[in-house]
Scaffold this motif. Structure first.
Motif, PDB file in Angstrom:
ATOM      1  N   GLY A 378      36.865 -10.683   4.169  1.00 39.79           N
ATOM      2  CA  GLY A 378      36.837 -10.821   5.632  1.00 39.79           C
ATOM      3  C   GLY A 378      35.889 -11.896   6.131  1.00 39.79           C
ATOM      4  N   ARG A 379      34.915 -12.277   5.305  1.00 42.72           N
ATOM      5  CA  ARG A 379      33.921 -13.314   5.615  1.00 42.72           C
ATOM      6  C   ARG A 379      33.091 -13.013   6.861  1.00 42.72           C
ATOM      7  N   CYS A 380      33.095 -11.745   7.314  1.00 42.20           N
ATOM      8  CA  CYS A 380      32.339 -11.384   8.520  1.00 42.20           C
ATOM      9  C   CYS A 380      30.843 -11.640   8.317  1.00 42.20           C
ATOM     10  N   GLU A 382      29.251 -13.791   6.797  1.00 40.23           N
ATOM     11  CA  GLU A 382      28.750 -15.163   6.856  1.00 40.23           C
ATOM     12  C   GLU A 382      28.091 -15.447   8.206  1.00 40.23           C
ATOM     13  N   CYS A 383      28.544 -14.758   9.237  1.00 39.16           N
ATOM     14  CA  CYS A 383      27.889 -14.877  10.546  1.00 39.16           C
ATOM     15  C   CYS A 383      27.107 -13.615  10.903  1.00 39.16           C
ATOM     16  N   HIS A 384      27.503 -12.499  10.321  1.00 35.39           N
ATOM     17  CA  HIS A 384      26.856 -11.204  10.629  1.00 35.39           C
ATOM     18  C   HIS A 384      26.213 -10.623   9.365  1.00 35.39           C
ATOM     19  N   PRO A 385      25.156 -11.249   8.813  1.00 37.93           N
ATOM     20  CA  PRO A 385      24.540 -10.715   7.593  1.00 37.93           C
ATOM     21  C   PRO A 385      23.694  -9.453   7.853  1.00 37.93           C
ATOM     22  N   MET A 394      24.235 -19.517  17.007  1.00 38.56           N
ATOM     23  CA  MET A 394      25.392 -19.645  17.888  1.00 38.56           C
ATOM     24  C   MET A 394      26.552 -20.150  17.033  1.00 38.56           C
ATOM     25  N   HIS A 395      27.774 -19.724  17.358  1.00 36.70           N
ATOM     26  CA  HIS A 395      28.946 -20.249  16.652  1.00 36.70           C
ATOM     27  C   HIS A 395      30.034 -20.611  17.645  1.00 36.70           C
ATOM     28  N   ASN A 396      30.714 -21.711  17.373  1.00 43.11           N
ATOM     29  CA  ASN A 396      31.867 -22.080  18.187  1.00 43.11           C
ATOM     30  C   ASN A 396      33.120 -21.582  17.482  1.00 43.11           C
ATOM     31  N   LEU A 397      33.746 -20.562  18.035  1.00 41.51           N
ATOM     32  CA  LEU A 397      34.905 -19.940  17.386  1.00 41.51           C
ATOM     33  C   LEU A 397      36.186 -20.746  17.635  1.00 41.51           C
ATOM     34  N   GLN A 398      36.110 -21.759  18.449  1.00 40.60           N
ATOM     35  CA  GLN A 398      37.236 -22.692  18.692  1.00 40.60           C
ATOM     36  C   GLN A 398      38.539 -21.967  19.019  1.00 40.60           C
ATOM     37  N   PRO A 432      32.438  -2.530  26.388  1.00 35.55           N
ATOM     38  CA  PRO A 432      33.462  -3.354  25.768  1.00 35.55           C
ATOM     39  C   PRO A 432      32.837  -4.516  24.990  1.00 35.55           C
ATOM     40  N   TYR A 433      33.666  -5.283  24.281  1.00 38.57           N
ATOM     41  CA  TYR A 433      33.158  -6.274  23.336  1.00 38.57           C
ATOM     42  C   TYR A 433      33.432  -7.730  23.731  1.00 38.57           C
ATOM     43  N   LEU A 434      32.683  -8.590  23.077  1.00 36.32           N
ATOM     44  CA  LEU A 434      32.550 -10.028  23.337  1.00 36.32           C
ATOM     45  C   LEU A 434      31.790 -10.245  24.650  1.00 36.32           C
ATOM     46  N   HIS A 435      31.292 -11.455  24.820  1.00 35.18           N
ATOM     47  CA  HIS A 435      30.343 -11.700  25.907  1.00 35.18           C
ATOM     48  C   HIS A 435      30.954 -11.520  27.286  1.00 35.18           C
ATOM     49  N   ASP A 436      32.312 -11.524  27.359  1.00 35.25           N
ATOM     50  CA  ASP A 436      32.932 -11.383  28.686  1.00 35.25           C
ATOM     51  C   ASP A 436      33.774 -10.107  28.811  1.00 35.25           C
ATOM     52  N   THR A 441      38.018  -2.122  22.157  1.00 34.51           N
ATOM     53  CA  THR A 441      37.702  -1.244  21.021  1.00 34.51           C
ATOM     54  C   THR A 441      37.296  -2.077  19.800  1.00 34.51           C
ATOM     55  N   LEU A 442      36.715  -1.400  18.810  1.00 35.32           N
ATOM     56  CA  LEU A 442      36.360  -2.098  17.569  1.00 35.32           C
ATOM     57  C   LEU A 442      37.613  -2.574  16.841  1.00 35.32           C
ATOM     58  N   GLU A 443      38.707  -1.795  16.956  1.00 34.29           N
ATOM     59  CA  GLU A 443      39.984  -2.232  16.367  1.00 34.29           C
ATOM     60  C   GLU A 443      40.391  -3.590  16.943  1.00 34.29           C
ATOM     61  N   THR A 445      38.399  -5.898  18.036  1.00 32.88           N
ATOM     62  CA  THR A 445      37.539  -6.975  17.522  1.00 32.88           C
ATOM     63  C   THR A 445      37.984  -7.386  16.117  1.00 32.88           C
ATOM     64  N   VAL A 446      38.446  -6.417  15.328  1.00 31.95           N
ATOM     65  CA  VAL A 446      38.885  -6.753  13.970  1.00 31.95           C
ATOM     66  C   VAL A 446      40.166  -7.597  14.025  1.00 31.95           C
ATOM     67  N   GLU A 447      41.117  -7.233  14.901  1.00 34.64           N
ATOM     68  CA  GLU A 447      42.319  -8.063  15.056  1.00 34.64           C
ATOM     69  C   GLU A 447      41.947  -9.468  15.533  1.00 34.64           C
TER      70      GLU A 447
HETATM   71  C1  HEC Z   1      32.062 -17.865  12.449  1.00 40.12           C
HETATM   72  C2  HEC Z   1      31.172 -16.773  12.748  1.00 40.12           C
HETATM   73  C3  HEC Z   1      31.740 -15.374  12.834  1.00 40.12           C
HETATM   74  C4  HEC Z   1      32.546 -14.700  11.919  1.00 40.12           C
HETATM   75  C5  HEC Z   1      33.101 -15.217  10.621  1.00 40.12           C
HETATM   76  C6  HEC Z   1      32.732 -13.376  12.469  1.00 40.12           C
HETATM   77  N1  HEC Z   1      32.061 -13.242  13.653  1.00 40.12           N
HETATM   78 FE1  HEC Z   1      31.933 -11.580  14.789  1.00 40.12          FE
HETATM   79  N2  HEC Z   1      31.030 -12.634  16.245  1.00 40.12           N
HETATM   80  C7  HEC Z   1      30.678 -13.958  16.163  1.00 40.12           C
HETATM   81  C8  HEC Z   1      30.279 -14.424  17.474  1.00 40.12           C
HETATM   82  C9  HEC Z   1      29.815 -15.831  17.811  1.00 40.12           C
HETATM   83  C10 HEC Z   1      30.407 -13.329  18.335  1.00 40.12           C
HETATM   84  C11 HEC Z   1      30.189 -13.329  19.853  1.00 40.12           C
HETATM   85  C12 HEC Z   1      31.493 -13.769  20.484  1.00 40.12           C
HETATM   86  C13 HEC Z   1      31.544 -13.578  21.974  1.00 40.12           C
HETATM   87  O1  HEC Z   1      30.771 -12.769  22.495  1.00 40.12           O
HETATM   88  O2  HEC Z   1      32.374 -14.210  22.637  1.00 40.12           O
HETATM   89  C14 HEC Z   1      30.876 -12.221  17.531  1.00 40.12           C
HETATM   90  C15 HEC Z   1      31.119 -10.944  18.030  1.00 40.12           C
HETATM   91  C16 HEC Z   1      31.555  -9.882  17.274  1.00 40.12           C
HETATM   92  C17 HEC Z   1      31.712  -8.524  17.754  1.00 40.12           C
HETATM   93  C18 HEC Z   1      31.390  -8.050  19.165  1.00 40.12           C
HETATM   94  C19 HEC Z   1      29.901  -7.984  19.404  1.00 40.12           C
HETATM   95  C20 HEC Z   1      29.556  -7.550  20.788  1.00 40.12           C
HETATM   96  O3  HEC Z   1      28.392  -7.183  21.015  1.00 40.12           O
HETATM   97  O4  HEC Z   1      30.405  -7.557  21.673  1.00 40.12           O
HETATM   98  C21 HEC Z   1      32.196  -7.780  16.709  1.00 40.12           C
HETATM   99  C22 HEC Z   1      32.486  -6.292  16.719  1.00 40.12           C
HETATM  100  C23 HEC Z   1      32.362  -8.678  15.589  1.00 40.12           C
HETATM  101  N3  HEC Z   1      31.941  -9.939  15.963  1.00 40.12           N
HETATM  102  C24 HEC Z   1      32.879  -8.300  14.367  1.00 40.12           C
HETATM  103  C25 HEC Z   1      33.256  -9.222  13.398  1.00 40.12           C
HETATM  104  C26 HEC Z   1      34.042  -8.877  12.237  1.00 40.12           C
HETATM  105  C27 HEC Z   1      34.539  -7.489  11.906  1.00 40.12           C
HETATM  106  C28 HEC Z   1      34.242 -10.027  11.542  1.00 40.12           C
HETATM  107  C29 HEC Z   1      35.042 -10.236  10.274  1.00 40.12           C
HETATM  108  C30 HEC Z   1      36.420  -9.795  10.321  1.00 40.12           C
HETATM  109  C31 HEC Z   1      33.551 -11.085  12.273  1.00 40.12           C
HETATM  110  N4  HEC Z   1      32.978 -10.562  13.386  1.00 40.12           N
HETATM  111  C32 HEC Z   1      33.489 -12.403  11.867  1.00 40.12           C
HETATM  112  C33 HEC Z   1      30.707 -14.733  15.035  1.00 40.12           C
HETATM  113  C34 HEC Z   1      31.460 -14.448  13.922  1.00 40.12           C
END
Ligand code: HEC
Ligand code: HEC
Length: 472
Positions: A378-380, A382-385, A394-398, A432-436, A441-443, A445-447
């Motif tokens: 899932g490589r999650c 790499e940004c969420h250690p 900060m990451h640009n998710l493009q 709720p999730y993401l900055h806006d 749900t967590l489901e 965020t995974v999708e």
């Molecule tokens: C390239 C870096 C990167 C990767 C890879 C990544 N994330 Fe994230 N994640 C972020 C960033 C940046 C945000 C904040 C985005 C936003 O708020 O718009 C975030 C936000 C989240 C959130 C919501 C946090 C919140 O407080 O609302 C969840 C849950 C999450 N990520 C889960 C995952 C999962 C699960 C994976 C792997 C499937 C993953 N992320 C992969 C960078 C990443």
């Protein structure tokens, strides 16, 4: 806006007669000057309409404004109340289950995951719920509080956070525990110290005298003290029926956590490009190094000072001066408040060891598999250690790879640019999730990350990652 577009189209119609051409030309000039006028970074200082007229007009439009906001939510999401079995937030509110973002017709999540970003963009298949979520009334903006918080503050303090022009839009079951628990980094032995109450100016002293030091109590006092703000102030330019004492830091960051109150980011112009916002929790700011989804301020002190002087007034120091901004003293007040903020700890995660990984003997098979996917395919990570599940970067998710720029209820949806990696410790407590607030749900965020990162997880892998996220 729509009217203006129609008028502009009309002015492009062939005009054979000279007179008509001149009329059209004059009309175009008018339009251009109207456009030039709207392109300002400043809000009007001199208000021409009487307060009464403004209130009557905006209150009359409220129903329609809210209808448009809820229509958008229904178009994007499945909003039904479907709690997950046996998973709750720290004070017992059920966690909502299932993917709530609706799929475009004729595709499945698996089918989408096999397509390239370009294909999704060209066939307009990016799920609507993955687009930036506008503020409930984007053109107007400002702070909006969930109704249960408005009710509680009215009950305790007789301070009314009702806006005459706007209500909160998301259903309560998608919002965090209320009141949320409070865990102190300094007194982990006490567990939740909230006593099930919303901390306000009325009760902070009795709740915390004897647990905090005097400087921290003073910091907390300031965090629950109302200060004037754009919508809540004592001028005619406000959105509360009566002149208002203002809002407190914990009106949004309730109990040092969040009630998902929304706002618009102060940093961007023009208005339609400003991001909608979710109030982030203050739990765990002690281990973080960047603050604000976009601003990336370097200390909690900086952010505390900035919230008052800029965010409260949409990044407009001119309006702030007019409405009575309360400038905090950096050396004493800001420092005390920041010290208090740094005490709000993440909730306990009994399944995690000192490395922030699952204890083999405490976790289920699915949770352990989810952890493996999170750290490998899932490589999650790499940004969420681990241990806090943020890289403090900060990451640009493009996301703009997947859709064309488009207007959504007054919000120009484009890519987000670099956004802070919010920590995932305690994440089930802060929907709720993401900055806006675009995901519920967590489901979801995974999708979302499955598509954005193109890692192509299977159905089972996605389920397992959700199970893992719920342990954090
Ligand atoms: C390239 C870096 C990167 C990767 C890879 C990544 N994330 Fe994230 N994640 C972020 C960033 C940046 C945000 C904040 C985005 C936003 O708020 O718009 C975030 C936000 C989240 C959130 C919501 C946090 C919140 O407080 O609302 C969840 C849950 C999450 N990520 C889960 C995952 C999962 C699960 C994976 C792997 C499937 C993953 N992320 C992969 C960078 C990443
Ligand atoms: C509208 C309700 C609201 C109020 C009132 C409020 N905040 Fe915030 N706070 C937010 C939002 C929304 C953000 C995210 C801002 C962004 O992403 O740019 C935020 C971000 C923060 C952050 C950074 C958190 C992070 O994870 O990056 C801190 C620290 C903070 N606020 C402290 C305060 C203090 C101190 C006060 C009182 C002076 C205050 N807030 C008042 C909504 C609020």
């Amino acid at each position: 806006m729509m009217k203006r577009d129609q008028e502009r189209q009309r002015s492009w119609a062939p005009a054979s007669v000279l007179g008509a051409t001149i009329v059209v030309f004059a009309f175009e000039l008018l339009l251009t000057s109207a456009v030039a006028q709207t392109a300002t970074s400043y809000a009007p200082v001199a208000i021409k309409d009487s307060f009464q007229d403004t209130m009557v007009r905006m209150a009359a439009a409220k129903k329609q404004v809210m209808q448009r906001a809820t229509d958008l939510l229904n178009e994007r999401y499945d909003l039904t109340d479907r709690p997950a079995k046996a998973v709750t937030m720290s004070r017992g509110k059920p966690v909502q289950s299932g993917v709530r973002v609706k799929l475009p017709s004729g595709v499945t999540w698996d089918a989408l995951a096999t397509m390239t970003a370009q294909e999704i963009r060209e066939r307009d298949l990016f799920p609507r719920g993955f687009l930036p979520l506008p503020h409930p009334n984007h053109a107007e903006g400002g702070m909006v509080f969930p109704q249960h918080h408005i009710d509680e503050i009215k009950r305790q303090e007789a301070r009314d956070l009702t806006r005459f022009d706007l209500d909160y839009d998301l259903p309560k079951h998608f919002l965090p525990d209320y009141p949320p628990a409070i865990y102190l980094t300094t007194r982990p032995d006490l567990g939740d110290v909230s006593q099930g109450k919303v901390v306000t100016i009325d009760n902070f002293y009795e709740l915390f005298n004897g647990i905090l030091n005097p400087k921290q109590i003073e910091g907390l006092r300031l965090l629950v003290t109302p200060f004037p703000q754009q919508q809540y102030n004592q001028t005619e330019d406000r959105r509360s029926a009566r002149p208002h004492r203002g809002v407190t830091c914990l009106d949004c960051h309730v109990n040092g956590h969040t009630n998902a109150a929304t706002h618009l980011v102060g940093d961007i112009r023009p208005q339609e490009f400003r991001h909608g916002l979710d109030t982030p929790t203050l739990r765990g700011v002690n281990i973080q190094r960047l603050f604000g989804s976009q601003r990336a301020l370097k200390t909690v002190e900086d952010f505390t000072e900035f919230e008052q002087r800029a965010a409260y007034f949409d990044g407009d120091h001119v309006i702030a001066a007019k409405k009575g901004v309360n400038v905090l003293d950096r050396g004493s007040q800001v420092h005390f408040m920041a010290e208090m903020e740094e005490l709000f700890d993440f909730p306990p995660a009994p399944k995690l060891d000192i490395f922030g990984k699952l204890r083999r003997d405490a976790a289920t098979e699915s949770e352990l598999r989810g952890q493996d996917v999170f750290f490998s395919k899932g490589r999650c990570a790499e940004c969420h250690p681990a241990p806090y599940y943020t890289d403090n970067l900060m990451h640009n998710l493009q996301t703009e790879r997947f859709f064309r720029p488009q207007m959504v209820n007054g919000r120009m949806a484009v890519g987000d640019g670099p956004i802070k990696t919010f920590p995932l410790r305690g994440i089930k407590d802060s929907p709720p999730y993401l900055h806006d607030r675009r995901l519920l749900t967590l489901e979801d965020t995974v999708e979302f990350f499955n598509m954005i990162t193109e890692v192509k997880l299977t159905e089972q892998e996605k389920k397992d990652v959700v199970a893992f996220l719920r342990c954090l």
